[in-house]
Design an enzyme around this catalytic site. Structure first.
Site: not given
Ligand code: IVH
Length: 714
Positions: A155, A157, A159, A222, A274, A364, A458, A461, A476, A481
């Site tokens: 999946e 991740k 942010d 999220e 998720y 990551k 500035c 000016c 400024c 200006c």
């Molecule tokens: S599963 C028990 N799935 O990443 C585990 N987390 O760095 C539950 N996050 O705390 C997390 N996308 O806030 C999961 N597809 C995804 C995610 C995800 C973002 C975040 C989440 C987690 C953090 C960990």
């Protein structure tokens, strides 16, 4: 441990050298050069000192990240500190007594919200930074479960900020941040402003089949800021002379932690689910992650669309890589991929550690990063006088484009990070959008590098700059200006505002410098001879400029309101004002109680105060006297009802504002970025990334003629 080291310096040196290697490996695992020099030889004393320093630094960055939503360093740099600490704690257990932040979950509780205890703990994820780490995860699970026929889900991740949303008998009752994993901030009122978050789950699936609702379920997801919204907010802040945000995640977290839900509603947060926590009855839980995603959709919740399945380590790795490659096309911020075992019964078998499940692993993505030289720091003066330092860089390729400038945010930031002119710096694309300087390669610092002295006057000016006591910003104070004037005009004529074609920055600059335009109405006082008197403006272009000015007298009202640059008024608030007041006269004399309820009290007070100033009232009176007659937008037809358009490039006849006006008048919507939800991309000459995105996503691309045909067919 002490005894071990007491055996002689040779043993200690040998061990320290081994450590130098391990730390080097740790710090280069993400594929980027470490900012912090970890390869120095370590004695136990040095290790202890370093552990203490790292713990202090991490605690400081945790506070900034979780509580203030305003980190000073990039995620990658933070992760490196944590990995260095974890490695040192492993190698020098004696140096590592007491609680360590290296395995803590973080804590986002702010003290400003009621606390709420999660029914089931919210864990974090273990993180990996290399192919080998991921393969290690796969091998571990295969071994632990004693079988190789496992199915995984890969999946994105997201942010943003983790939340737990509870539905009781299908009704939304609570939204709580992760907090310390056990209890978090109750942000229900704020989460309710998220449009895609339904108050009630659907008990019937779209195909008519029954869709059982548990008595109670904690759904984990999220909250994030879509990238188009992040860009819109930053663009408007820039235009309003306010400091921009560096990262969509911090902006999302900062927004969710606002105390006034109306402020939250002004920024269009989004949510995705998720996972889950507690659920009763337990039999209502899905048996696989894939089934969970299907159920989320059936309940009418925003779910994950772009996940894939994998059965081998190779398949996992290619899914992660494919996802990394598709990042530039995504409409939401991601910082990696998450690999999860699909089967819930097998997850229960492998269990979890103190802070993360054993059945999932985050990978990551390494940030797009480049090293380049900081050639100079220039200081820009914004529309409201805000002084912003800008890094002028030796051009460098980064994530598909050439970067020659990056924001340095403010004076304090330059001092804090000790960036010197001439230094070699690391540039990263934060949130895939704005290039940011994330560190200095101190090893390459030469004797000619020098500390930047922030101007006390500035640069435009020469007025002495001021710093309000509560702000980091330096301004400024001279409202006449020339740099501020130029910016104000640039904003008014920009395509995001009144959209007056042909008035580029150079022309505006010349007109300001020559004193031809001092206030916005002066634009409409320009005569043919004024334009012809300027170098490089021929008769034909002068005619065109006057025609563009004439056309701009009849744009939609909100464009003029936005273009005036009222304090704190971005395009969204300008539209609300236009809808409420219908004309400029009514806005000028409005009392606070007349304003739309969606605006903050401070914003309303700012607008009222603005129009108390006779000078500002005169601007409006003069505009009206000069024939500016903006139109209040009314949908005249509904042929584009619900259709989303994205405009790109230069159209042969219509200006952007005209095309947008026609689409809005036909009930359509105009968005800033292309996604799967886009119905049409209206493309003109010089269309670039948006056109490409449309092709990738299979969105219909039309030209101006087709748009006009569609309107006529109606
Ligand atoms: S599963 C028990 N799935 O990443 C585990 N987390 O760095 C539950 N996050 O705390 C997390 N996308 O806030 C999961 N597809 C995804 C995610 C995800 C973002 C975040 C989440 C987690 C953090 C960990």
């Amino acid at each position: 441990m002490i005894g071990f080291f007491g055996r002689g310096w040779a043993a200690a040196l040998c061990f320290a050298m081994m450590w130098a290697e391990v730390l080097r490996a740790v710090s280069s695992a993400s594929g980027v050069e470490a900012i912090i020099a970890t390869s120095t030889l370590l004695t136990p004393d040095k290790a202890r000192a370093r552990v203490d320093t790292l713990r202090r630094e991490i605690a400081h960055h945790d506070e900034l990240y979780y509580k203030k939503s305003a980190p000073e360093i990039s995620d990658a740099a933070y992760d490196r500190l944590k990995r260095e600490l974890a490695a040192l704690e492993k190698g020098f257990p004696a140096a590592a007594t007491g609680d360590s932040p290296s395995d803590s979950l973080g804590d986002d509780r702010t003290g400003a919200f009621p606390l709420y205890r999660h029914r089931e703990r919210m864990l974090s994820l273990d993180k990996s930074y290399s192919e080998a780490d991921l393969r290690g995860f796969y091998a571990r699970l295969t071994k632990q479960l004693g079988r190789a026929d496992l199915v995984y889900v890969v999946e994105p991740k997201f942010d943003g900020l983790a939340v737990s949303v509870t539905y009781q008998k299908g009704k939304l009752v609570r939204a709580v941040t992760r907090g310390n994993g056990l209890e978090g901030d109750d942000v229900t009122a704020n989460a309710r402003t998220i449009r895609a978050l339904p108050r009630e789950l659907r008990a019937t699936a779209p195909d008519g089949s029954a869709n059982p609702l548990p008595d109670v379920i904690e759904l984990r997801g999220e909250i994030y800021l879509p990238l188009a919204e992040f860009t819109r907010i930053n663009r408007e802040r820039e235009a309003a002379g306010e400091a921009t945000f560096a990262h969509p995640r911090n902006l999302a977290a900062g927004t969710l932690k606002q105390l006034d839900p109306r402020e939250v509603a002004e920024r269009k947060l989004a949510i995705v689910f998720y996972g889950w926590g507690a659920c009763a009855p337990i039999t209502a839980l899905p048996a696989t992650q894939r089934e969970f995603h299907a159920r989320v959709r059936a309940w009418g919740l925003p779910g994950l669309e772009n996940f894939s399945t994998a059965r081998t380590a190779d398949e996992i790795w290619s899914a992660v890589q494919a996802f990394d490659r598709s990042r530039p096309q995504l409409a939401f911020p991601v910082d990696g991929a998450v690999v999860k075992l699909d089967s819930v019964p097998l997850r229960n078998e492998v269990g979890a550690t103190e802070h993360a499940p054993r059945w999932a692993m985050a990978y990551k993505f390494s940030p797009d990063r480049a090293e380049t030289q900081l050639l100079a720091i220039t200081v820009q003066v914004g529309r409201t006088g805000l002084l912003t330092p800008v890094a002028e860089l030796a051009p460098v390729r980064l994530a598909g484009s050439t970067i020659a400038r990056a924001s340095l945010h403010n004076r304090a930031e330059i001092a804090r990070s000790d960036i010197r002119v001439g230094d070699f710096v690391y540039v990263e694309k934060a949130g895939e959008i704005i290039p940011a300087i994330v560190g200095v390669n101190v090893a390459r610092r030469s004797a000619t590098s020098h500390v930047f002295v922030f101007p006390t006057q500035c640069p435009a000016c020469q007025t002495a700059v001021v710093q309000a006591s509560a702000e980091v910003a330096v301004r400024c104070p001279n409202i006449d200006c020339p740099a501020q004037l130029t910016r104000r005009f640039q904003h008014f004529v920009s395509d995001a505002a009144v959209d007056i074609e042909g008035f580029g920055p150079a022309l505006i600059d010349t007109l300001v410098v020559r004193g031809r335009i001092k206030t916005i109405p002066d634009l409409y006082r320009l005569r043919l001879e004024d334009l012809l008197a300027l170098n490089g403006v021929a008769a034909k272009s002068a005619d065109r400029l006057l025609a563009a000015l004439d056309r701009s007298k009849h744009v939609e009202l909100w464009r003029v309101i936005y273009g005036l640059g009222l304090p704190q008024i971005g395009s969204v608030s300008a539209k609300a004002l236009a809808r409420k007041f219908g004309n400029l006269d009514a806005l000028v004399v409005a009392r606070p109680e007349d304003f739309p309820a969606t605006l903050r009290a401070t914003t309303i007070a700012g607008v009222v105060a603005y129009f108390k100033e006779p000078k500002n009232r005169a601007v409006v009176t003069d505009l009206l006297a000069l024939g500016v007659q903006p139109t209040a937008p009314v949908a005249t037809s509904t042929i584009f009802a619900g259709k989303i358009f994205v405009l790109t490039g230069t159209l042969p006849n219509l200006t952007r504002a005209q095309a947008e006006g026609k689409i809005l008048a036909a009930g359509g919507k105009v968005s800033g970025s292309v996604s799967r939800k886009t119905d049409y991309v209206l493309a003109g000459e010089g269309s670039g990334a948006k056109l490409e995105a449309a092709r990738t996503l299979g969105v219909a691309v039309i030209e101006e003629t087709r748009l006009l045909e569609m309107l006529e067919e109606n």
